[in-house]
Write a protein that holds these residues in place. Structure first.
Motif, PDB file in Angstrom:
ATOM      1  N   ASP A  87       0.867  -1.183   0.000  1.00 31.53           N
ATOM      2  CA  ASP A  87       0.000   0.000   0.000  1.00 31.53           C
ATOM      3  C   ASP A  87       0.901   1.229   0.000  1.00 31.53           C
ATOM      4  O   ASP A  87       1.520   1.563   1.028  1.00 31.53           O
ATOM      5  CB  ASP A  87      -0.891   0.013   1.248  1.00 31.53           C
ATOM      6  N   ASP A 143       1.073   4.478   0.528  1.00 33.70           N
ATOM      7  CA  ASP A 143       0.323   5.604   1.098  1.00 33.70           C
ATOM      8  C   ASP A 143       1.091   6.921   0.969  1.00 33.70           C
ATOM      9  O   ASP A 143       0.480   7.994   1.001  1.00 33.70           O
ATOM     10  CB  ASP A 143       0.040   5.336   2.583  1.00 33.70           C
ATOM     11  N   HIS A 157      -7.127   2.608  -3.402  1.00 33.94           N
ATOM     12  CA  HIS A 157      -6.918   2.666  -1.949  1.00 33.94           C
ATOM     13  C   HIS A 157      -7.381   4.029  -1.426  1.00 33.94           C
ATOM     14  O   HIS A 157      -6.682   4.691  -0.668  1.00 33.94           O
ATOM     15  CB  HIS A 157      -5.434   2.421  -1.662  1.00 33.94           C
ATOM     16  N   HIS A 196      -6.571   8.575   1.183  1.00 39.83           N
ATOM     17  CA  HIS A 196      -6.513   7.660   2.318  1.00 39.83           C
ATOM     18  C   HIS A 196      -7.587   7.981   3.351  1.00 39.83           C
ATOM     19  O   HIS A 196      -7.437   7.726   4.555  1.00 39.83           O
ATOM     20  CB  HIS A 196      -5.118   7.678   2.973  1.00 39.83           C
ATOM     21  N   HIS A 240       3.911  -1.774   3.403  1.00 38.63           N
ATOM     22  CA  HIS A 240       4.009  -0.374   2.978  1.00 38.63           C
ATOM     23  C   HIS A 240       5.436  -0.101   2.511  1.00 38.63           C
ATOM     24  O   HIS A 240       6.387  -0.417   3.247  1.00 38.63           O
ATOM     25  CB  HIS A 240       3.640   0.546   4.150  1.00 38.63           C
TER      26      HIS A 240
END
Ligand SMILES: [Zn+2]
Length: 305
Positions: free
Chosen positions: A21, A23, A97, A101, A232
């Motif tokens: 992910d 982010d 995603h 966020h 991540h």
């Protein structure tokens, strides 16, 4: 141990998906909207993801001939187009995603849908196609998420933790395939340490985390499960951890009979089995409850105090 194991393709004992992910700094803006721009060290730690770790991971996958799935908030796609390009060029999937966020289960249904659709628009512009998969930021899948996913044509979700093998999420609107994971396969509990997020896990050797991941893998291999890492780039993509990940991949490849796949491939395979009647996935009907359970009334329960 697994009541309904999946007949994985080519005699594989289990399916494995390393999902990252990315982010980046979306989570810092979300947590500290008015001061994120002043938190340079945290920003640099998070930017390490798209700038340094993603190209490294793409290279690592290439070494093993693997194609995997990355989840990106659409805002991160806009901010870091070079990372998007590297991922796509490596033959990997990018899945949805959120936009920035945002947490779906803390938003009204219309607002959740707004951000979902705004994210889809970015996918269409930057990749030429709509996303097939979704993972709710911070696993915060809402009571409305399934309906929105079905209406927007998503094939799968990867936010929930309800089984060791794929299953179906269903409501009156329709169905999506659920590809579940678990906190044991998330790198946050192993590695996250940041004053800006008030989150401090004690720093430990990467191999200690790998021991947990490998135990999960061995069990999935033995009993026919699905192993999905929720990692991540800014955490697991750091150098020493990446070296340990390469060793874990080596171990899995040597053990053999493993199906390494992108999540969209796993979801398509599950749908194909279900349609052919070769394997019948379990169905979870959502939402689990229409609201708070009536036994405790409307007030905050005194039982919890
Ligand atoms: Zn995330």
């Amino acid at each position: 141990m697994i009541a309904n194991p999946v007949p994985w393709p080519n005699g594989a004992r289990c399916a494995v998906a390393f999902t990252f992910d990315m982010d980046a700094d979306s989570i810092l803006h979300l947590a500290h909207h008015t001061s994120a721009d002043t938190r340079l060290a945290a920003m640099s730690m998070l930017r390490y993801g798209p700038e340094i770790a993603v190209p490294r991971l793409v290279e690592l996958y290439k070494r093993f001939g693997m194609h995997q799935t990355f989840f990106l908030p659409a805002w991160c796609m806009e901010r870091y187009p070079a990372a998007v390009e590297a991922i796509l060029q490596g033959g990997h999937e990018i899945a949805h995603h959120g936009y920035l966020h945002e947490h779906p289960n803390e938003l009204p249904s219309e607002e959740e849908l707004y951000w979902l659709q705004r994210g889809i628009d970015v996918f269409v512009t930057m990749t030429g196609e709509r996303p097939r998969g979704f993972r709710a930021p911070t696993y915060k899948f809402s009571r409305h998420t399934l309906t929105h996913l079905v209406n927007e044509g998503f094939v799968y979700d990867a936010s929930l933790m309800g089984d060791d093998v794929p299953y179906l999420l269903e409501n009156a609107t329709g169905q999506v395939v659920e590809l579940p994971s678990h906190y044991a396969l998330d790198d946050w509990p192993h590695f996250m340490a940041s004053r800006d997020f008030n989150y401090f896990m004690s720093i430990k050797a990467p191999r200690q985390a790998m021991e947990v991941y490998a135990a999960e893998f061995d069990a999935m291999w033995e009993y026919g499960g699905l192993w999905i890492a929720v990692w991540h780039p800014f955490l697991s993509g750091r150098l020493a951890r990446c070296v340990a990940i390469a060793e874990l991949m080596e171990y899995m490849h040597k053990k053999g009979q493993v199906w390494f796949a992108r999540l969209d491939e796993i979801a398509a395979y599950v749908q194909q089995l279900a349609q052919a009647g070769t394997w019948t996935p379990r169905v979870d009907r959502l939402p689990y409850y229409p609201g708070p359970i009536p036994e405790l009334g409307e007030a905050e329960p005194t039982l919890a105090r």
